[in-house]
Design an enzyme around this catalytic site. Structure first.
Site, mmCIF file in Angstrom:
data_model
loop_
_atom_site.group_PDB
_atom_site.id
_atom_site.type_symbol
_atom_site.label_atom_id
_atom_site.label_comp_id
_atom_site.label_asym_id
_atom_site.label_seq_id
_atom_site.Cartn_x
_atom_site.Cartn_y
_atom_site.Cartn_z
ATOM 1 C CB THR A 211 13.806 4.126 -2.250
ATOM 2 O OG1 THR A 211 13.046 3.883 -1.076
ATOM 3 C CG2 THR A 211 14.894 3.094 -2.351
ATOM 4 C CE LYS B 131 6.068 -0.058 -2.489
ATOM 5 N NZ LYS B 131 6.945 0.723 -1.617
ATOM 6 C CE1 TYR C 247 15.316 1.260 1.684
ATOM 7 C CE2 TYR C 247 15.332 3.626 1.255
ATOM 8 C CZ TYR C 247 14.673 2.405 1.267
ATOM 9 O OH TYR C 247 13.360 2.342 0.871
ATOM 10 C CD GLU D 163 -23.277 -8.378 1.315
ATOM 11 O OE1 GLU D 163 -23.570 -8.702 2.475
ATOM 12 O OE2 GLU D 163 -22.184 -8.632 0.786
ATOM 13 C CB SER E 245 6.649 8.967 -0.722
ATOM 14 O OG SER E 245 6.412 7.590 -0.701
ATOM 15 C CD GLN E 246 8.668 6.825 4.531
ATOM 16 O OE1 GLN E 246 8.589 6.899 3.320
ATOM 17 N NE2 GLN E 246 9.727 6.311 5.143
ATOM 18 C CB THR F 207 7.683 3.194 -4.409
ATOM 19 O OG1 THR F 207 8.208 2.603 -3.224
ATOM 20 C CG2 THR F 207 8.761 3.320 -5.456
ATOM 21 C CG ASP F 208 6.530 3.690 1.120
ATOM 22 O OD1 ASP F 208 6.881 2.714 0.431
ATOM 23 O OD2 ASP F 208 7.033 3.958 2.230
HETATM 24 N N1 ASP Z 1 9.710 4.610 1.930
HETATM 25 C C1 ASP Z 1 10.197 4.915 0.611
HETATM 26 C C2 ASP Z 1 9.392 6.086 0.089
HETATM 27 O O1 ASP Z 1 8.267 5.932 -0.273
HETATM 28 C C3 ASP Z 1 10.078 3.731 -0.267
HETATM 29 C C4 ASP Z 1 10.476 3.954 -1.713
HETATM 30 O O2 ASP Z 1 10.694 5.038 -2.188
HETATM 31 O O3 ASP Z 1 10.559 2.922 -2.442
HETATM 32 O O4 ASP Z 1 9.899 7.175 0.067
#
Ligand code: ASP
Length: 349
Positions: free
Chosen positions: A33, A185, A46, A306, A79-80, A112-113
């Site tokens: 992002t 996250k 976006y 457990e 990053s997905q 961030t993912d």
């Molecule tokens: N989907 C985005 C990514 O991980 C989300 C982000 O960067 O905040 O590339």
């Protein structure tokens, strides 16, 4: 006290007029992002990974006071879509930059993912005690009050700070510094999305300087025994999510596909639904390594709680959440299949 302040002031002036060399920091852009673009500054829609590294650098000219900055584009993806191939390429490139090309630190711009997984992978495979910092953003580069430029500035400040050395890989978001082992996250959209649920942040960036409260306990970077220098691929490890009345099918599918390991995102203290448990026991008999982690966001998955891990030869993930347990299991499987040895890795890293 006053003398010290004068010395520091003089140093700052010398650095700003380039008499004392500034640290040489390389920015490696991977997308996310922070490099995202939207059709409108107010829309939440976006596309990640659109803007190139030079545009990111040009947006933050203030960094040039802190460091000698240059950049390169490794990939430009959300990053997905992060994968083992990019991780291997990134880790090898960082080792070249820090050990052969004379850079003093690396900042990686990243979505961030999956940032926490990349950070942990690098924490275990970078062979240098120089600063390696991951930054990203929750708002795209064209959004009102985009958080990317501030995060990049803080990330460079952290990488340029001498006291960041020897701490392993860190994430820097929202001026907070968090060790790769601890960072998670926690919010889908908020700018304050990164936390270290069990440990807390370890420092912050203020006025272009990094400040720390604690040293890392777990082994990392130069202390790590994992080495990907000669690897072209990583062992295959999948994650199975636990829930009430859980279907054993996903676990069975990993077994049928001959995965090397499976991590359970179990309920509570890493517990299995009984049908999944039966598949896990059979997986172990076939030599597939099984690590128990938890879908709970906080707390450890305890050894021999457990579940009698000794009896079934399961590994307890301890502090690691399922996605980071997967990273460690993949690296562990590059060295051994012995579950006891793998359990030791979980204690150390
Ligand atoms: N989907 C985005 C990514 O991980 C989300 C982000 O960067 O905040 O590339």
């Amino acid at each position: 006290m006053k003398t010290w302040r004068n010395v520091l002031l003089l140093l700052a002036v010398l650095v700003s007029v380039n008499i004392v060399a500034k640290p040489k920091i390389r920015i490696i852009a991977t997308g996310g992002t922070i490099a995202g673009v939207s059709a409108s500054s107010t829309s939440s829609a976006y596309t990640a990974g659109q803007v190139g590294v030079q545009t990111l650098i040009d947006a933050v000219p203030q960094m040039l006071y802190l460091a000698d900055i240059s950049g390169e584009q490794l990939v430009n993806i959300g990053s997905q879509d992060m994968n083992d191939q990019v991780w291997l390429k990134l880790s090898k490139r960082i080792n070249e930059l820090l050990n052969k090309e004379g850079y003093d630190g690396v900042v990686i711009t990243h979505g961030t993912d999956t940032m926490e997984e990349t950070a942990y992978f690098l924490n275990l495979t970078v062979k240098s005690n120089k600063p390696v910092i991951l930054v990203g953003s929750m708002r795209s580069s064209t959004a009102i009050s985009a958080d990317g430029p501030g995060n990049l500035y803080a990330g460079v400040a952290a990488a340029a700070s001498p006291n960041t050395k020897g701490r392993g890989v860190l994430c820097c978001m929202n001026n907070r510094l968090i060790y790769a082992k601890d960072v998670i996250k926690v919010h889908t959209t908020d700018v304050a999305t990164f936390e270290a649920a069990n440990a807390g942040p370890v420092g912050y960036v203020y006025n272009g300087e990094a400040h720390y409260f604690t040293k890392p306990e777990a082994l990392h970077t130069t202390q790590s025994e994992f080495d990907v220098t000669n690897l072209e691929k990583l062992p295959q490890v999948g994650i199975v999510y636990g829930y009430a009345n859980c279907s054993p099918l996903p676990f069975q599918a990993f077994v049928d596909a001959k995965f090397d390991g499976v991590v359970l995102a179990g309920v509570g203290d890493g517990n299995f639904y009984h049908e999944v448990f039966d598949v896990a026991v059979k997986a172990r008999q076939k030599g597939i390594n099984v690590v128990r982690s938890s879908r709970c966001p906080t707390g450890p998955t305890c050894l021999n709680g457990e579940v009698d891990d000794e009896k079934y030869e399961f590994v307890a993930a301890l502090d690691q959440n399922p996605q980071k347990a997967r990273v460690l299991l993949m690296l562990a499987l590059t060295k051994t299949r012995d579950w006891k040895q793998i359990q030791e890795y979980f204690k150390k890293y």
